[in-house]
Design an enzyme around this catalytic site. Structure first.
Site, short mmCIF file in Angstrom:
data_model
loop_
_atom_site.label_atom_id
_atom_site.label_comp_id
_atom_site.label_asym_id
_atom_site.label_seq_id
_atom_site.Cartn_x
_atom_site.Cartn_y
_atom_site.Cartn_z
N GLU A 57 -6.42 -1.34 -2.17
CA GLU A 57 -6.70 -0.51 -1.00
C GLU A 57 -7.96 0.32 -1.23
OE1 GLU A 57 -3.46 2.20 -0.20
OE2 GLU A 57 -4.32 2.80 1.72
N ASN A 79 -2.14 2.88 3.77
CA ASN A 79 -2.36 3.95 4.75
C ASN A 79 -3.77 3.90 5.30
OD1 ASN A 79 0.21 4.74 4.06
ND2 ASN A 79 -0.44 6.42 2.74
N ASN A 118 0.74 -1.10 8.75
CA ASN A 118 1.28 -0.64 7.46
C ASN A 118 2.20 0.56 7.66
OD1 ASN A 118 1.13 -0.31 4.39
ND2 ASN A 118 0.46 1.70 5.08
N GLU A 119 3.40 0.49 7.10
CA GLU A 119 4.34 1.63 7.07
C GLU A 119 4.33 2.43 8.36
OE1 GLU A 119 3.73 3.91 3.46
OE2 GLU A 119 4.51 2.27 2.22
N TYR A 164 8.69 2.25 -4.32
CA TYR A 164 8.16 2.74 -5.61
C TYR A 164 9.26 3.51 -6.32
CZ TYR A 164 3.58 1.88 -3.43
OH TYR A 164 2.49 1.29 -2.82
N GLU A 204 4.56 -3.90 -1.17
CA GLU A 204 4.18 -2.80 -2.06
C GLU A 204 5.37 -2.51 -2.94
OE1 GLU A 204 2.31 0.75 -0.48
OE2 GLU A 204 1.35 -0.40 1.11
N GLN A 244 -0.82 -0.99 -7.25
CA GLN A 244 -2.00 -1.72 -6.86
C GLN A 244 -2.57 -2.41 -8.11
OE1 GLN A 244 -4.61 0.38 -4.12
NE2 GLN A 244 -2.88 1.30 -3.05
O1 AHR Z 1 -0.10 2.22 -2.42
C1 AHR Z 1 -0.37 3.53 -2.07
C2 AHR Z 1 0.20 3.90 -0.70
O2 AHR Z 1 1.60 3.87 -0.74
C3 AHR Z 1 -0.15 2.97 0.43
O3 AHR Z 1 -1.35 3.28 1.03
C4 AHR Z 1 0.96 3.19 1.39
O4 AHR Z 1 1.22 2.07 2.19
C5 AHR Z 1 2.13 3.59 0.54
O5 AHR Z 1 2.78 4.70 1.01
#
Ligand code: AHR
Length: 498
Positions: A25, A70, A167-168, A239, A290, A346
């Site tokens: 990103e 994001n 995204n999200e 995450y 992700e 990432q």
């Molecule tokens: O990977 C970092 C961020 O985590 C990304 O931009 C977003 O999609 C997620 O919240």
């Protein structure tokens, strides 16, 4: 002693190599100061870091999701082609020079042997923007947009097969957040236009950005009800870190995969529900586009707002992070019936397996190893694993002491067992009971080597955490194999039919 039983013909699902995808990103020092760093002694004449490229190749990334995250929810793809416009990256408080855009990123990905998955802007963007992006990238005929592409140096289409619709979109941190029905309707119309332009593309619709969201799992149901016929994948993001950022909660942190597994299974169940509700024969799959270990409070040293190369989300991963990471990767494999794509978030500097500084050579972080060994050896099918492992209680539920993912490749006759021992102080003998294989023999094993669970690899130093050759799996008189899993360990134990 823990017994793991595998039968060659009992399979969870085929492993699509896109499970070993990743995500890059425009965030922090991921692009600028990461893959692209003119003036660095490690960069080529065009400014791309050769050391980073070498390590990404070694990591073995199948497909890379780009440009956000994001970031994409405020991104106009036109700013990154032809004449470049300097813009504000509102998602991350950085200045975006747009030096790297679609052409540059696709060329870079090609040079490291990865495919690209592009994301469209569903925050401030429109269905028309998304359709035109597909036309710009994929249309072979002559139109105003493809003329522009040719003028920008690319006569042939990029041929991007996979696309994310936003995204999200359920998160209030997202530019242009939407309610489930709003996003569902918008995604439906956007998908229609994108597929009118190029019917061969495969689309991912935004599912929930985490099980902690108040909208979970209703969001996923509503979005899928709006888009089931148009899309191929539902995305999930997740995450993990030490619960409450408390590094003493080792057992809970090691249990993250139990929660990850439940999250994935809920996504799968939601797909099945909507499939039944729609009376559809079509199968939508999950794209966990992700996932990672992310200690959210660490690695943020943005000096001032609107810097181009802010230090953001630069986690310095430890050995225990690598073990948790390995269990997450193994959970993806253990759900290979429904997870057909996944993106490690990432790759460089930002929550990344690779770390570099301007004049310091890129290094492998601890999490590099499970991914690289997974990408290299998890081939073919995931096998059903029966385990009698005992376990311990955690905030996520019962965590087995021995956790495995086992893959078998019909083409090579190779069986690979990924084994994690979650116990900090005790080794465990694992009895591997194989059925239905032809003359299986142990070939090699690798194990994560470290001294202290908080060891890290550091720029300019020898690797403290790395994979080394492991012990042999010992053939027993009853045909089973015994492998000793050391305390708090990740091992890759390989066999082949002879
Ligand atoms: O990977 C970092 C961020 O985590 C990304 O931009 C977003 O999609 C997620 O919240």
């Amino acid at each position: 002693m823990v017994t793991i039983s595998l039968y060659k013909k009992h399979r969870v699902g085929k492993i699509e190599h896109e499970i070993f995808g990743a995500f890059i990103e425009h965030l922090g020092r991921s692009i600028y100061g990461g893959i692209y760093d003119p003036g660095s002694i490690y960069s080529d004449k065009d400014g791309y870091r050769e050391d980073v490229k070498d390590l990404v190749r070694e990591l073995g990334v199948d497909i890379i999701r780009y440009p956000g995250g994001n970031y994409v929810s405020g991104y106009d793809w036109r700013d990154g082609v032809g004449e470049r416009k300097v813009r504000l990256n509102l998602a991350w408080g950085q200045t975006e020079p747009n030096t790297i855009g679609t052409h540059e990123f696709c060329d870079w990905a090609k040079s490291i042997g990865s495919k690209v998955m592009l994301a469209t802007n569903m925050g401030t963007g429109t269905p028309r923007d998304a359709g035109e992006y597909v036309e710009y990238c994929n249309h072979a005929g002559k139109t105003a947009l493809t003329d522009e592409r040719a003028k920008n140096g690319r006569a042939e289409p990029f041929g991007i097969e996979r696309w994310c619709i936003g995204n999200e979109m359920d998160g209030d941190w997202q530019i242009g957040t939407k309610k489930a029905n709003e996003y569902g309707r918008l995604a439906h119309e956007t998908a229609k236009i994108m597929k009118m332009v190029d019917p061969s593309i495969k689309l991912t619709v935004c599912g929930s950005s985490g099980p902690g969201m108040p909208t979970f799992p209703e969001w996923d149901r509503i979005v899928l009800e709006n888009t089931y016929n148009e899309v191929e994948f539902l995305s999930l993001h997740r995450y993990y870190e030490f619960p409450y950022a408390d590094k003493k909660r080792v057992g809970d942190f090691l249990g993250s995969f139990v929660d990850f597994d439940a999250f994935i299974k809920t996504g799968k169940a939601t797909i099945e529900y909507v499939k039944a509700y729609k009376r559809s024969r079509k199968q939508v799959y999950l794209s966990v586009d992700e996932w990672n270990v992310w200690h959210m409070q660490e690695g943020n040293r943005q000096k001032e707002k609107w810097e181009v190369e802010s230090v953001l989300a630069e986690n310095h991963y430890t050995a225990i992070d690598a073990i948790v990471f390995a269990t997450l990767m193994m959970t993806l494999l253990n759900n290979a019936d429904c997870v057909k794509m996944a993106c490690l978030a990432q790759v460089i500097n930002v929550i990344a397996p690779i770390l570099c500084e301007h004049d310091k050579k890129a290094i492998r972080q601890t999490t590099f190893f499970p991914f690289a060994y997974g990408s290299k050896y998890a081939k073919g099918y995931t096998l059903e694993s029966l385990s009698d492992s005992d376990g311990y209680d955690s905030i996520y539920g019962k965590v087995p002491y021995i956790y495995t993912a086992n893959t078998y490749d019909d083409n090579t006759g190779e069986l690979t067992c990924f084994i994690v021992n979650t116990r900090e102080t005790e080794s465990e003998d694992v009895s591997l009971c194989f059925d239905g294989f032809d003359n299986l023999e142990f070939t090699e094993s690798f194990t994560l080597d470290y001294n202290d669970k908080f060891d890290t690899n550091n720029l300019g130093e020898e690797e403290k955490v790395k994979m080394i050759k492991g012990d042999a799996a010992r053939k027993q008189s009853d045909g089973r194999f015994a492998y000793t899993a050391k305390p708090l360990s990740f091992s890759v134990v390989r066999f082949a039919e002879k």
